[in-house]
Design a protein around this motif. Structure first.
Motif, PDB file in Angstrom:
ATOM      1  N   LEU A  25      83.304  24.122  12.793  1.00  0.00           N
ATOM      2  CA  LEU A  25      82.016  23.585  12.371  1.00  0.00           C
ATOM      3  C   LEU A  25      81.040  24.749  12.229  1.00  0.00           C
ATOM      4  CD1 LEU A  25      80.207  21.102  11.883  1.00  0.00           C
ATOM      5  CD2 LEU A  25      79.864  20.994  14.352  1.00  0.00           C
ATOM      6  N   GLY A  26      80.867  25.225  11.015  1.00  0.00           N
ATOM      7  CA  GLY A  26      79.969  26.346  10.737  1.00  0.00           C
ATOM      8  C   GLY A  26      78.645  25.819  10.219  1.00  0.00           C
ATOM      9  N   VAL A  37      70.592  21.488  13.228  1.00  0.00           N
ATOM     10  CA  VAL A  37      71.774  21.865  14.010  1.00  0.00           C
ATOM     11  C   VAL A  37      71.742  21.250  15.408  1.00  0.00           C
ATOM     12  CG1 VAL A  37      72.237  23.977  12.718  1.00  0.00           C
ATOM     13  CG2 VAL A  37      70.776  24.074  14.730  1.00  0.00           C
ATOM     14  N   SER A  38      70.569  20.924  15.903  1.00  0.00           N
ATOM     15  CA  SER A  38      70.466  20.326  17.238  1.00  0.00           C
ATOM     16  C   SER A  38      71.162  18.969  17.315  1.00  0.00           C
ATOM     17  CB  SER A  38      68.995  20.185  17.655  1.00  0.00           C
ATOM     18  OG  SER A  38      68.304  19.338  16.758  1.00  0.00           O
ATOM     19  N   LEU A  39      71.394  18.333  16.190  1.00  0.00           N
ATOM     20  CA  LEU A  39      72.116  17.052  16.197  1.00  0.00           C
ATOM     21  C   LEU A  39      73.553  17.229  16.676  1.00  0.00           C
ATOM     22  CD1 LEU A  39      70.900  15.403  12.869  1.00  0.00           C
ATOM     23  CD2 LEU A  39      70.208  14.850  15.204  1.00  0.00           C
ATOM     24  N   TRP A  40      74.055  18.453  16.633  1.00  0.00           N
ATOM     25  CA  TRP A  40      75.432  18.739  17.056  1.00  0.00           C
ATOM     26  C   TRP A  40      75.505  19.249  18.491  1.00  0.00           C
ATOM     27  CZ3 TRP A  40      79.332  17.073  14.131  1.00  0.00           C
ATOM     28  CH2 TRP A  40      79.064  16.784  12.797  1.00  0.00           C
ATOM     29  N   ASP A  41      74.402  19.236  19.228  1.00  0.00           N
ATOM     30  CA  ASP A  41      74.384  19.771  20.588  1.00  0.00           C
ATOM     31  C   ASP A  41      75.391  19.082  21.505  1.00  0.00           C
ATOM     32  OD1 ASP A  41      72.454  21.590  19.908  1.00  0.00           O
ATOM     33  OD2 ASP A  41      70.821  20.582  20.970  1.00  0.00           O
ATOM     34  N   THR A  42      75.622  17.809  21.320  1.00  0.00           N
ATOM     35  CA  THR A  42      76.536  17.089  22.211  1.00  0.00           C
ATOM     36  C   THR A  42      77.993  17.512  22.026  1.00  0.00           C
ATOM     37  OG1 THR A  42      76.709  15.248  20.650  1.00  0.00           O
ATOM     38  CG2 THR A  42      75.032  15.076  22.371  1.00  0.00           C
ATOM     39  N   LYS A  52      82.157  25.193  17.281  1.00  0.00           N
ATOM     40  CA  LYS A  52      80.853  25.107  16.614  1.00  0.00           C
ATOM     41  C   LYS A  52      80.213  26.481  16.609  1.00  0.00           C
ATOM     42  CE  LYS A  52      76.870  23.824  18.398  1.00  0.00           C
ATOM     43  NZ  LYS A  52      75.832  23.051  19.072  1.00  0.00           N
ATOM     44  N   VAL A  53      79.836  26.939  15.434  1.00  0.00           N
ATOM     45  CA  VAL A  53      79.176  28.235  15.286  1.00  0.00           C
ATOM     46  C   VAL A  53      77.903  28.022  14.484  1.00  0.00           C
ATOM     47  CG1 VAL A  53      79.380  30.578  14.381  1.00  0.00           C
ATOM     48  CG2 VAL A  53      81.411  29.400  15.246  1.00  0.00           C
ATOM     49  N   ILE A  54      76.799  28.525  15.001  1.00  0.00           N
ATOM     50  CA  ILE A  54      75.531  28.471  14.273  1.00  0.00           C
ATOM     51  C   ILE A  54      75.276  29.861  13.708  1.00  0.00           C
ATOM     52  CG2 ILE A  54      73.043  28.095  14.405  1.00  0.00           C
ATOM     53  CD1 ILE A  54      73.632  26.134  16.726  1.00  0.00           C
ATOM     54  N   PHE A  55      75.166  29.939  12.402  1.00  0.00           N
ATOM     55  CA  PHE A  55      74.871  31.199  11.721  1.00  0.00           C
ATOM     56  C   PHE A  55      73.356  31.320  11.612  1.00  0.00           C
ATOM     57  CE2 PHE A  55      79.208  30.202  10.720  1.00  0.00           C
ATOM     58  CZ  PHE A  55      79.832  31.429  10.841  1.00  0.00           C
TER      59      PHE A  55
END
Length: 83
Positions: A25-26, A37-42, A52-55
């Motif tokens: 999940l990029g 991107v905070s929606l993917w915090d869980t 999960k990687v946040i660019f």
């Protein structure tokens, strides 16, 4: 209809629980075409098969906006999941 109704009814994080295959999940920090991107915090720590990687310097296309970093992380992940 697509964005306001169809996609709004999908719970992608809940759907991940049914997947056993590795998932990359990029996410681009500044992607304003999708939810924040905070929606993917869980997903952090709760899904062992999800990487999960946040660019941090990207919008919607981190593979074009940070190509060297994207390629390095994706390649490392492929090798991790291949072993």
């Amino acid at each position: 209809h697509l964005w306001g109704e169809a996609f709004a009814q999908l719970n992608l994080i809940e759907s991940l629980k049914g997947f056993t295959k590795p998932i990359f999940l990029g996410l681009g920090r500044y992607d304003y075409l999708v939810g924040p991107v905070s929606l993917w915090d869980t997903v952090d720590g709760s899904q062992e098969n999800v990487k999960k990687v946040i660019f941090e310097k990207s919008g919607h296309n981190p593979m074009f906006e940070e190509p060297e970093l994207f390629e390095a992380i994706l390649t490392a992940w492929i090798h991790e999941t291949d072993s």
